[in-house]
Design a protein around this motif. Structure first.
Motif, short mmCIF file in Angstrom:
data_model
loop_
_atom_site.label_atom_id
_atom_site.label_comp_id
_atom_site.label_asym_id
_atom_site.label_seq_id
_atom_site.Cartn_x
_atom_site.Cartn_y
_atom_site.Cartn_z
N LEU A 1 0.57 -1.29 -0.14
CA LEU A 1 0.01 -0.31 0.11
C LEU A 1 0.35 1.28 -0.18
N VAL A 2 0.71 2.53 -0.92
CA VAL A 2 1.04 3.19 -0.81
C VAL A 2 0.81 3.90 -0.60
N ARG A 3 0.71 5.05 0.40
CA ARG A 3 -0.28 6.01 0.52
C ARG A 3 0.88 7.51 0.67
N SER A 4 0.19 8.47 -0.85
CA SER A 4 0.81 9.56 -0.50
C SER A 4 -0.08 10.54 -1.38
N LYS A 5 0.50 11.76 -1.06
CA LYS A 5 0.31 12.87 -2.04
C LYS A 5 -0.16 12.66 -3.49
N VAL A 6 1.07 12.34 -3.93
CA VAL A 6 1.20 11.64 -5.66
C VAL A 6 0.43 10.95 -6.12
N ALA A 7 -0.11 9.99 -5.80
CA ALA A 7 -1.24 9.10 -5.49
C ALA A 7 -2.51 9.59 -5.68
N GLU A 8 -2.55 10.78 -4.57
CA GLU A 8 -3.82 11.47 -4.44
C GLU A 8 -4.45 11.67 -5.59
N ARG A 9 -3.24 13.13 -5.91
CA ARG A 9 -3.22 13.17 -6.98
C ARG A 9 -3.00 12.09 -8.45
N MET A 10 -3.16 11.32 -8.27
CA MET A 10 -3.29 10.87 -10.21
C MET A 10 -4.72 10.32 -9.68
N GLY B 1 -7.17 10.67 -7.32
CA GLY B 1 -8.27 10.45 -6.58
C GLY B 1 -8.08 9.79 -4.65
N THR B 2 -7.32 9.10 -4.85
CA THR B 2 -7.29 8.96 -3.42
C THR B 2 -6.03 8.78 -3.28
N ALA C 1 -9.12 -5.00 -1.69
CA ALA C 1 -9.68 -3.66 -0.25
C ALA C 1 -9.09 -2.80 -0.49
N ALA C 2 -8.01 -2.03 -1.66
CA ALA C 2 -7.34 -0.75 -1.70
C ALA C 2 -7.82 -0.62 -2.97
N TYR C 3 -7.55 1.11 -4.15
CA TYR C 3 -7.74 0.90 -5.36
C TYR C 3 -6.04 -0.11 -6.38
N ILE C 4 -6.13 -0.04 -7.30
CA ILE C 4 -5.20 -1.42 -7.99
C ILE C 4 -5.03 -0.20 -9.16
#
Length: 184
Positions: free
Chosen positions: A56-65, A67-68, A151-154
């Motif tokens: 699980l990667v949890r970052s602002k980069v993932a959020e920008r790309m 939406g989560t 369980a999370a976005y793939i």
């Protein structure tokens, strides 16, 4: 469990591969994620997983790309980053397969990882006898219209690669801050 509390393990199995098998099938060599390679001191110790196993990667980069901020990324896609590589020196590896009633995000060496995902690609890696056992426990898996739920976005493989490239280019950690396991 990442979500807090605990869940009952419904099935657990392992596959051990020794030197000769690893030489014959180099794609079964483990990916080593060295201590701290994900950012913020994570994982706490070196973690070895299969190529397709997701972290699980949890970052602002993932959020920008996406939406989560949370995205499950295959270990092999992470090998573009420092401290994460296919371990060509491993003389033996044992992979553990853990299954719950649903796909879960679980703790591994202080970082978040996935339990066994019962999608078609993942099930191909499970030995035939084990697959029969899984289908007996979860008959819905053998239905033609069965769709595993993550369980999370793939993201797609291409987007996973792009996410890693952005982290590398911007020198950003894959995990923005350490997470404490919930014991409730």
């Amino acid at each position: 469990m990442a979500s807090g509390g605990s869940k009952r393990i419904r099935w657990i199995s392992s596959t051990r591969l020794k030197g000769a098998a690893l030489c014959r099938q180099p794609k079964h060599r483990p990916v080593r994620i060295t201590a701290g390679a994900l950012g913020d001191g994570l994982p706490l110790r070196d973690l070895m997983v299969s190529r397709q196993h997701r972290i699980l990667v949890r970052s602002k980069v993932a959020e920008r790309m996406f939406g989560t901020c949370d995205a499950l990324i295959a270990a092999i896609k992470l090998t573009a980053l420092p401290g994460i590589y296919v371990d060509e020196e491993a003389s033996e590896v044992e992979y553990f397969h853990i299954l719950f009633d649903s796909h879960e995000v679980i703790w591994a060496e202080g970082t978040l990882s996935e339990s066994l995902f019962t999608g078609p690609q993942a099930l191909k890696s499970v030995p035939h006898e084990a697959r029969a056992e899984l289908e007996a426990l979860f008959p819905e898996m053998s239905a033609l219209n069965y769709q595993a739920v993550s369980a999370a976005y793939i993201p797609s493989g291409k987007l996973q690669k792009e996410l890693v490239a952005r982290h590398l280019k911007n020198a950003k950690a894959l995990i923005a801050q350490a997470l404490e396991p919930s014991l409730t």
